[in-house]
Design a protein around this motif. Structure first.
Motif, PDB file in Angstrom:
ATOM      1  N   GLY A  44      -3.190  -6.190  -3.851  1.00  9.42           N
ATOM      2  CA  GLY A  44      -3.575  -7.359  -3.078  1.00  9.42           C
ATOM      3  C   GLY A  44      -4.627  -7.130  -2.017  1.00  9.42           C
ATOM      4  N   ILE A  45      -5.182  -5.928  -1.931  1.00 10.22           N
ATOM      5  CA  ILE A  45      -6.211  -5.640  -0.933  1.00 10.22           C
ATOM      6  C   ILE A  45      -7.025  -4.451  -1.428  1.00 10.22           C
ATOM      7  N   GLU A  46      -8.238  -4.305  -0.935  1.00 10.83           N
ATOM      8  CA  GLU A  46      -9.118  -3.251  -1.425  1.00 10.83           C
ATOM      9  C   GLU A  46      -9.378  -2.155  -0.400  1.00 10.83           C
ATOM     10  N   PHE A  47      -8.476  -1.938   0.522  1.00 10.49           N
ATOM     11  CA  PHE A  47      -8.609  -0.804   1.441  1.00 10.49           C
ATOM     12  C   PHE A  47      -8.539   0.504   0.656  1.00 10.49           C
ATOM     13  N   ASP A  48      -9.530   1.367   0.803  1.00  7.73           N
ATOM     14  CA  ASP A  48      -9.448   2.711   0.233  1.00  7.73           C
ATOM     15  C   ASP A  48      -9.079   3.727   1.294  1.00  7.73           C
ATOM     16  N   HIS A  49      -9.578   3.506   2.476  1.00  6.46           N
ATOM     17  CA  HIS A  49      -9.271   4.424   3.574  1.00  6.46           C
ATOM     18  C   HIS A  49      -9.464   3.693   4.889  1.00  6.46           C
ATOM     19  N   LEU A  50      -8.906   4.274   5.938  1.00 11.18           N
ATOM     20  CA  LEU A  50      -8.984   3.702   7.272  1.00 11.18           C
ATOM     21  C   LEU A  50      -8.923   4.859   8.260  1.00 11.18           C
ATOM     22  N   SER A  51      -9.694   4.762   9.316  1.00 11.91           N
ATOM     23  CA  SER A  51      -9.604   5.776  10.354  1.00 11.91           C
ATOM     24  C   SER A  51      -8.167   5.827  10.865  1.00 11.91           C
ATOM     25  N   ARG A  52      -7.649   7.011  11.033  1.00  6.69           N
ATOM     26  CA  ARG A  52      -6.240   7.162  11.392  1.00  6.69           C
ATOM     27  C   ARG A  52      -5.884   6.402  12.663  1.00  6.69           C
ATOM     28  N   GLU A  53      -6.786   6.423  13.655  1.00 14.69           N
ATOM     29  CA  GLU A  53      -6.450   5.778  14.927  1.00 14.69           C
ATOM     30  C   GLU A  53      -6.400   4.251  14.826  1.00 14.69           C
ATOM     31  N   ASP A  54      -6.904   3.686  13.697  1.00 12.74           N
ATOM     32  CA  ASP A  54      -6.854   2.238  13.508  1.00 12.74           C
ATOM     33  C   ASP A  54      -5.668   1.791  12.655  1.00 12.74           C
ATOM     34  N   SER A  55      -4.878   2.734  12.172  1.00  9.37           N
ATOM     35  CA  SER A  55      -3.829   2.378  11.213  1.00  9.37           C
ATOM     36  C   SER A  55      -2.520   2.001  11.902  1.00  9.37           C
ATOM     37  N   VAL A  56      -1.753   1.181  11.206  1.00 10.02           N
ATOM     38  CA  VAL A  56      -0.409   0.855  11.665  1.00 10.02           C
ATOM     39  C   VAL A  56       0.564   1.953  11.243  1.00 10.02           C
ATOM     40  N   CYS A  57       0.322   2.514  10.063  1.00  6.60           N
ATOM     41  CA  CYS A  57       1.256   3.503   9.516  1.00  6.60           C
ATOM     42  C   CYS A  57       1.326   4.776  10.351  1.00  6.60           C
ATOM     43  N   LEU A  70       0.827  -1.202   0.000  1.00  6.28           N
ATOM     44  CA  LEU A  70       0.000   0.000   0.000  1.00  6.28           C
ATOM     45  C   LEU A  70       0.861   1.252   0.000  1.00  6.28           C
ATOM     46  N   VAL A  71       0.349   2.306  -0.605  1.00  6.14           N
ATOM     47  CA  VAL A  71       0.867   3.658  -0.397  1.00  6.14           C
ATOM     48  C   VAL A  71      -0.201   4.402   0.382  1.00  6.14           C
ATOM     49  N   ASN A  72       0.107   4.743   1.619  1.00  4.27           N
ATOM     50  CA  ASN A  72      -0.855   5.388   2.511  1.00  4.27           C
ATOM     51  C   ASN A  72      -0.451   6.833   2.796  1.00  4.27           C
ATOM     52  N   LEU A  73      -1.372   7.745   2.580  1.00  7.11           N
ATOM     53  CA  LEU A  73      -1.194   9.143   2.956  1.00  7.11           C
ATOM     54  C   LEU A  73      -2.098   9.422   4.143  1.00  7.11           C
ATOM     55  N   ILE A  74      -1.569  10.082   5.160  1.00  5.45           N
ATOM     56  CA  ILE A  74      -2.299  10.237   6.419  1.00  5.45           C
ATOM     57  C   ILE A  74      -2.523  11.707   6.714  1.00  5.45           C
ATOM     58  N   ASP A  75      -3.799  12.116   6.706  1.00  2.00           N
ATOM     59  CA  ASP A  75      -4.108  13.497   7.053  1.00  2.00           C
ATOM     60  C   ASP A  75      -4.542  13.564   8.511  1.00  2.00           C
ATOM     61  N   THR A  76      -5.234  14.612   8.889  1.00  2.00           N
ATOM     62  CA  THR A  76      -5.602  14.796  10.289  1.00  2.00           C
ATOM     63  C   THR A  76      -6.505  13.684  10.803  1.00  2.00           C
ATOM     64  N   TYR A  77      -7.400  13.193   9.954  1.00  2.00           N
ATOM     65  CA  TYR A  77      -8.404  12.237  10.399  1.00  2.00           C
ATOM     66  C   TYR A  77      -8.245  10.833   9.822  1.00  2.00           C
ATOM     67  N   THR A  78      -7.702  10.732   8.611  1.00  2.58           N
ATOM     68  CA  THR A  78      -7.857   9.511   7.828  1.00  2.58           C
ATOM     69  C   THR A  78      -6.543   9.056   7.203  1.00  2.58           C
ATOM     70  N   GLN A  79      -6.406   7.729   7.096  1.00  2.29           N
ATOM     71  CA  GLN A  79      -5.344   7.149   6.280  1.00  2.29           C
ATOM     72  C   GLN A  79      -5.953   6.800   4.927  1.00  2.29           C
ATOM     73  N   TRP A  80      -5.432   7.409   3.866  1.00  2.00           N
ATOM     74  CA  TRP A  80      -5.933   7.172   2.509  1.00  2.00           C
ATOM     75  C   TRP A  80      -4.987   6.232   1.791  1.00  2.00           C
ATOM     76  N   SER A  81      -5.492   5.079   1.369  1.00  2.04           N
ATOM     77  CA  SER A  81      -4.686   4.141   0.589  1.00  2.04           C
ATOM     78  C   SER A  81      -4.834   4.524  -0.880  1.00  2.04           C
ATOM     79  N   VAL A  82      -3.949   5.376  -1.352  1.00  2.00           N
ATOM     80  CA  VAL A  82      -4.094   5.943  -2.696  1.00  2.00           C
ATOM     81  C   VAL A  82      -3.611   4.998  -3.773  1.00  2.00           C
ATOM     82  N   ALA A  83      -2.819   3.999  -3.391  1.00  2.77           N
ATOM     83  CA  ALA A  83      -2.409   2.957  -4.329  1.00  2.77           C
ATOM     84  C   ALA A  83      -2.303   1.657  -3.541  1.00  2.77           C
ATOM     85  N   LYS A  84      -2.699   0.555  -4.150  1.00  2.00           N
ATOM     86  CA  LYS A  84      -2.750  -0.703  -3.401  1.00  2.00           C
ATOM     87  C   LYS A  84      -2.550  -1.900  -4.307  1.00  2.00           C
TER      88      LYS A  84
END
Length: 402
Positions: free
Chosen positions: A65-78, A49-63
């Motif tokens: 093997g998985i279909e994550f588009d976004h994830l709440s920032r507090e749930d992310s590993v990155c 994944l390529v993840n960009l993280i703003d104030t609220y959200t982790q955006w998976s802008v490229a991926k």
């Protein structure tokens, strides 16, 4: 016991660096998909994944093997990768108390291994991470780690290239607008000069001296207009404050903006049980306006509203164009959340503001609304906040577009 969320020491500048790239998260995946595939191949993992993280959200802008588009920032590993500003390897997520209860570890796809490399801007701020995941515990060799770092560096290079290309398109657009303006403005004075000389020529010897002097004065006036126009062009061409500046080639209209907002934020609202809707003004739906910072401004307002709106509530976006002395883009985000107290409204005027938990326990990082204010002011716009505790909030943004 509540988990302590990591916050990078340079958080404010970090989110500024990310927002200044002014990326459209719905359209940059094609520019990076080869790098996610390469990272997965190098690491021997199923997922990259390529993840960009703003104030609220982790955006998976490229991926891969998985279909994550976004994830709440507090749930992310990155978020931990960007907080420490260096590579992070977790051999088994299920054995790490920070992640063992997350849905992607506890349930499908039951991820286990993680390796993340921070995506650092030239200023050294981590705007996200290039990472790989696998469903089996493993460990990478030093050679593979070095290759992942090279890939992460290339990701940043491409993001900067996207920004540079947008700036180049803007410059081309400015020059095109300038050329049209020059052609239009020159036509009038030149037409006048040609017309006056033709009159003098047609009248020949019948011209009286007084008439000739009047014609000469008129020619002089038209010529002076051309000279002033030339001076103005030479003094303003390419300056940020020139008349055509601020209108990048990648414009939007309300229909396009509505589509992007629904794609980015409807899934977030749905996952929390919040109704999300976007309304446009039909009469001006196709009128173009600059895309500059719009997704960052509206994205932070919408994310903030979703955060503070309980399940069963509503977040609504309204937009339109107001004609007056100048044309203004009017944006409104309305929520039925808990509202903001008078004391809290006062704290929002400080930098950074004090973050509070959302209705589902989401954690903020204190910069969402302040970032909105920063961008609105940079665009010479206005931000109005109206709120009442227990009844929700309304955020109005007014941006000049002509």
């Amino acid at each position: 016991m509540e988990k302590q969320r990591p916050v990078p020491p340079d958080e404010w500048q970090r989110v500024i660096d990310l927002s200044e790239l002014d990326l459209d998260y719905t359209s940059i995946g094609d520019e990076l998909k080869d790098l996610t595939l390469l990272a997965a191949k190098v690491a021997g993992t199923e997922i990259s994944l390529v993840n960009l993280i703003d104030t609220y959200t982790q955006w998976s802008v490229a991926k891969q093997g998985i279909e994550f588009d976004h994830l709440s920032r507090e749930d992310s590993v990155c978020q931990y990768t960007i907080a420490q500003g260096s590579d992070l390897e977790i051999l088994d997520l299920a054995n790490d108390e920070r992640f063992r209860e997350t849905f992607y570890v506890k349930g499908d796809p039951r991820l286990r291994y993680y390796y993340g490399v921070p995506l650092k801007t030239p200023a050294g701020n981590s705007i996200g991470a290039s990472c790989v995941f696998d469903k089996e515990a493993k460990q990478l060799t030093g050679e593979k780690v070095e290759l992942l770092r090279i890939i992460a560096h290339e990701v940043v290079t491409r993001l900067l290239t996207i920004k540079a290309m947008d700036s180049l398109h803007k410059r081309v657009r400015e020059l095109s607008e300038l050329r049209k303006r020059v052609a239009h403005d020159i036509r009038g004075p030149l037409g006048g000069i040609i017309g006056l000389t033709e009159i003098i020529n047609d009248q020949g010897n019948t011209n009286q001296l007084a008439e000739i002097l009047e014609f000469v004065n008129m020619i002089h006036s038209s010529s002076r207009s051309l000279l002033e126009l030339a001076d103005e062009i030479l003094s303003t061409e390419g300056e940020p404050g020139s008349e055509s500046a601020g209108y990048p080639a990648n414009e939007l209209n309300q229909l396009q903006l509505k589509e992007k907002l629904e794609k980015l934020y409807a899934p977030q609202a749905k996952s929390k049980g919040v109704a999300f809707s976007v309304f446009i003004e039909p009469a001006s739906a196709s009128v173009p306006f600059p895309k500059n910072k719009l997704l960052q401004i509206l994205g932070n307002l919408i994310s903030n509203s979703i955060k503070f709106t309980p399940s069963g509530g509503e977040v609504r976006v309204e937009m339109g164009i107001e004609d007056g002395e100048s044309r203004t883009l009017c944006l409104r985000v309305v929520d039925t959340g808990g509202g903001i107290s008078l004391d809290r409204l006062a704290t929002l005027r400080s930098v950074p503001s004090i973050s509070t938990p959302g209705t589902a326990g989401e954690k903020g990082f204190g910069f969402g609304l302040e970032l909105v204010r920063h961008h609105v002011q940079s665009l010479k716009g206005r931000l109005k906040i109206a709120s009442e505790e227990g009844k929700g909030s309304t955020f109005d943004v007014y941006l000049p577009i002509s």
